[in-house]
Design an enzyme around this catalytic site. Structure first.
Site, short mmCIF file in Angstrom:
data_model
loop_
_atom_site.label_atom_id
_atom_site.label_comp_id
_atom_site.label_asym_id
_atom_site.label_seq_id
_atom_site.Cartn_x
_atom_site.Cartn_y
_atom_site.Cartn_z
N LYS A 1 3.01 -15.09 3.81
CA LYS A 1 3.02 -15.90 2.59
C LYS A 1 4.48 -16.12 2.23
CE LYS A 1 0.91 -17.90 -0.88
NZ LYS A 1 0.00 -19.07 -0.73
N TYR B 1 0.80 -1.23 0.00
CA TYR B 1 0.00 0.00 0.00
C TYR B 1 0.84 1.28 0.00
CZ TYR B 1 -4.25 -2.71 0.85
OH TYR B 1 -5.30 -3.58 0.73
N ASP C 1 -5.79 -5.99 5.71
CA ASP C 1 -6.96 -5.29 5.18
C ASP C 1 -8.07 -6.30 4.89
OD1 ASP C 1 -8.62 -3.43 4.09
OD2 ASP C 1 -7.43 -3.04 2.29
#
Ligand code: NAI
Length: 333
Positions: free
Chosen positions: A172, A123, A229
């Site tokens: 991840k 972001y 988010d």
């Protein structure tokens, strides 16, 4: 008495902030509200969606409670929410999700708190076209050791303070070996400083499945910006939706508490808005200021009103409106 900057915001914002103020008054919460403007209403009044005066007030008083702000889609000014988080380096986005009495959901024992890193990851706004025909785009994700450490420590510190037992770090790192890998590595380095907490890590796709299969296994969860988010909205969905969950954005010196839903222009000015999300955000603010006792009292009053439901707003099955609901909470207090 604490000075708190109050930004009612746009759409349903003024109605839900008035409801929260009524409830705080009934509870004798020691808050001195300092009104300030931001969003479309500020833009219409002053040509600036984030007036300097508002920024100065937050800088001075350090704590703000904010209603939803309308962000123009496509063109126009950029998100004021994002601008405020960046301006005050509010790196920790905290989103609790707890099952509520009287609220229909397939899950009844959810009680988790999600910590989302608020300043980095995908972001940071670094996107570009690679070719000149706009057929190939790329986006940069940034993860740093320092920013990872401060959010991970914030999650552990919260767990200790609130007597929670477990921290899950979501990543991840099997695919994103450097960025997500660094976040995981920092988590593994920090965890031994908190031996009383059961630290686990989990890959984000498995996390998404586990959250809808057995959400009660999660206690405190910490993750990077994009995963946070998505998973924080998922967590809200487990307990009845965005209208029922609060949110805090906390930095080293400043903190801003806000509902995560939008300005709901379709119901603005009709007293249909549910003030619970903003109220729960305001309760997080009270706890941040050290008034857990008043926060607990108000939360119990909300639970008793939710159980009966008749005074509640229509979105949660009641026959009442924003203010019959708020007044019922005041009465329960
Ligand atoms: P929204 O959350 O405003 O509304 C979605 C649906 O949920 C609508 O049907 C609305 O009536 C309902 N709803 C939302 N909050 C409610 C409440 N407290 N009580 C009862 N019903 C409620 O999302 P939408 O329509 O996508 O966005 C509207 C505006 O809000 C946009 O300008 C958007 O940029 C802004 N927005 C601001 C946010 C913030 O300030 N944190 C977050 C999300 C959107």
């Amino acid at each position: 008495m604490h000075n708190v900057v109050l930004i009612p915001g746009d759409g349903i914002g003024p109605e839900i902030t008035e409801a929260v103020q009524r409830i705080f008054k009934a509870a004798n919460a020691p808050i001195n509200w300092i009104p300030a403007q931001a969003g479309m209403s500020a833009f219409n009044a002053t040509d600036n969606p984030l007036p300097e005066e508002t920024v100065d007030l937050i800088a001075k008083h350090k704590i703000a409670l904010k209603g939803p702000l309308e962000t123009p889609v496509g063109a126009g000014f950029r998100s004021i929410n994002v601008a405020l988080r960046q301006r005050f380096d509010l790196f920790s986005n905290i989103r609790p999700a707890k099952s509520l009495p009287g609220i229909h959901s397939p899950f009844t024992h959810v009680d988790l708190v999600l910590f989302r890193e608020n300043t980095q990851g995908m972001y940071i706004g670094q996107e570009r076209w690679v070719d000149d025909k706009n057929k190939h785009a790329e986006s940069i994700a940034v993860i740093t050791r320092d920013a990872s450490e401060r959010i991970i420590r914030a999650a552990f510190e919260y767990a200790i303070k609130h007597n929670r037992k477990r921290v899950h770090l979501v990543h991840k790192a099997n695919i994103l070996k450097l960025t997500s890998g660094l976040f995981l590595q920092v988590g593994r380095e920090v965890a031994p400083d908190y031996p009383e907490i059961d630290f686990r890590d989990i890959i984000v796709d498995n996390m998404a499945m586990q959250m809808v299969m057995r959400p009660e296994q999660f206690d405190v969860v910490v993750t990077t910006n994009l995963f946070g988010d998505i998973l924080s909205d998922l967590a809200s969905g487990l307990v009845g939706g965005l209208g029922l969950t609060g949110s805090a954005n906390i930095g080293k010196e400043h903190a801003m508490f806000e509902a995560v839903h939008g300005s709901a222009p379709d119901i603005a000015g009709q007293k249909k808005a549910n003030p619970t999300a903003l109220l729960f955000s305001a309760l997080m603010m009270l706890e941040h200021l050290g008034h857990d006792d008043i926060s607990n009292r108000i939360r119990n009053a909300v639970f008793s009103v939710l159980k009966d439901q008749s005074a509640c707003t229509a979105d949660i099955g009641g026959d009442g409106d924003t203010f019959t609901y708020a007044d019922a909470i005041c009465l329960a207090l």
